[in-house]
Scaffold this active site. Sequence first.
Site, PDB file in Angstrom:
ATOM      1  N   GLY A 189       0.799  -1.236   0.000  1.00  0.00           N
ATOM      2  CA  GLY A 189       0.000   0.000   0.000  1.00  0.00           C
ATOM      3  C   GLY A 189       0.826   1.278   0.000  1.00  0.00           C
ATOM      4  O   GLY A 189       0.304   2.347   0.307  1.00  0.00           O
ATOM      5  N   LYS A 207       6.278  17.711  -5.374  1.00  0.00           N
ATOM      6  CA  LYS A 207       6.752  18.120  -4.047  1.00  0.00           C
ATOM      7  C   LYS A 207       7.943  19.068  -4.181  1.00  0.00           C
ATOM      8  O   LYS A 207       8.058  20.065  -3.465  1.00  0.00           O
ATOM      9  CB  LYS A 207       7.127  16.876  -3.225  1.00  0.00           C
ATOM     10  CG  LYS A 207       5.905  16.000  -2.900  1.00  0.00           C
ATOM     11  CD  LYS A 207       6.322  14.642  -2.373  1.00  0.00           C
ATOM     12  CE  LYS A 207       5.123  13.761  -2.059  1.00  0.00           C
ATOM     13  NZ  LYS A 207       5.491  12.373  -1.757  1.00  0.00           N
ATOM     14  N   GLY A 304       1.687   7.756   4.594  1.00  0.00           N
ATOM     15  CA  GLY A 304       0.893   6.969   5.545  1.00  0.00           C
ATOM     16  C   GLY A 304      -0.074   7.849   6.323  1.00  0.00           C
ATOM     17  O   GLY A 304       0.142   9.058   6.475  1.00  0.00           O
TER      18      GLY A 304
HETATM   19  N1  HSE Z   1       3.059   7.633  -2.903  1.00  0.00           N
HETATM   20  C1  HSE Z   1       3.686   8.616  -2.067  1.00  0.00           C
HETATM   21  C2  HSE Z   1       5.038   8.034  -1.622  1.00  0.00           C
HETATM   22  C3  HSE Z   1       2.798   8.939  -0.898  1.00  0.00           C
HETATM   23  O1  HSE Z   1       5.337   6.879  -1.935  1.00  0.00           O
HETATM   24  O2  HSE Z   1       5.798   8.736  -0.991  1.00  0.00           O
HETATM   25  C4  HSE Z   1       3.023  10.281  -0.270  1.00  0.00           C
HETATM   26  O3  HSE Z   1       2.944  11.351  -1.151  1.00  0.00           O
END
Ligand code: HSE
Length: 438
Positions: A189, A207, A304
């Site tokens: 997940g 980001k 998470g």
């Molecule tokens: N899919 C993203 C990760 C979740 O793996 O960091 C948080 O942005």
Amino acid sequence: MVAPLKVGIAGLGTVGAEVIRLIESQGRVLAARCGRGARVVAVTARSKSKKRAVDVCGFEWAKTPLELATHPGIDCFVELMGGAGDPALSAVEAALNAGKSVVTANKALLAKHGLRLARAAEKHGCALNFEAAVGAAIPVVKTLREGLAGTSISRVYGILNGTCNYILTRMEQEGLSFAECLKDAQRLGYAEADPSFDVDGHDTAQKLALLASLAFGTKVAQSAVYVEGISSITPEDLRAAADLGYRVKLLGVAVRTTKGIEQRVHPTMVPKSSSIAQVMGVTNAVTIDGEGIPPITLVGPGAGGAATASAVVADIADVARGIRAKPFGRPVAQLRDTKKAPMERHEGGYYIRLLARDFPGTAAAIATRLAEQNISIESIVQRHANGAAVARAGKASPVPVILVTYATNEDAVRRALQAVQHDKVISGRPQVIRIEKN
Ligand code: HSE
């Protein structure tokens, strides 16, 4: 006693449920820290009847995110639906136009419409807080916007995607293939619904665009970010990196150069001794280079429910305290246009892996093409497929040749490799990984 901040939450997935739980369990602490409590009064989500980790029966249910955003009974709209477009965009905009502060974890929305939304927040004197959008529980937005307000920043870089770091860590430690590790990341997940968003680098790019704006006072511009993902990385690259004293990480790097702000996301070799190289698994990390101070590295859980909710609640706490920071650290009118530094002019060392045809003259041909571009070789090694270095060419089948260059530029590397391919002394496409020094 000041009345508690009235909160409305749109999106009741793992993060939404955890935010509700935290506000309830930390109620007293929050009130003590902020001089005012926070209370969830209304919520909305796609399905009202879905079984959730928290009981939402006690909250008023708004029919739509838009209805919740403009609800006269709320002071702060918390957007946890995700997505760069509607319903998140129109709901956030409506909340700001109605004079309500907004807290969101939505990096896609901010990377695409951050300026437009920041303008609305400014016009109406509201907060638009997005700590959870980058590095989840790591307080990097606050660090750049407030903690380092008096420091001139020259570079900010980091591991901003847990899925990619998990994949690279397992590939390195267990010698597994990219595909095997991706499957596990999905099973656990970590990956987004469409994992290409993670592994192709787009999640990191969004980001990074936010961090670059905060660090350099530029307009958020996702389109200014050069992006490469990790799907071409092989266990062989990771073994070679280790032998050379490096680890491979998917980094987002924003750096001030004489040609503008370079923003790039790509697999990167970092010295094994660097702080960022120690970060394994789904953990995220951001290093900030500021003038006159040693680098600052923040490390923590970047994804998470609990980690994301921690940042969301901290943002709600700031709204409760009455803080209305400019979303990108300064008024929108003062944010400068982002001058995209062309990737071709990127300067640094390079790792190059070629599949060389094993006959006399191949190494000389490769070295000549590099020399023509004024590229100086730091090390060169020919390996058997099993990874053992060999002293001399023995077989007719192609053999991997690993080169590390001294600092050069991207354009020179591209030209040299094009010429090497044209010379027909290698098979397939060269693998190129940029080296980032600390
Ligand atoms: N899919 C993203 C990760 C979740 O793996 O960091 C948080 O942005």
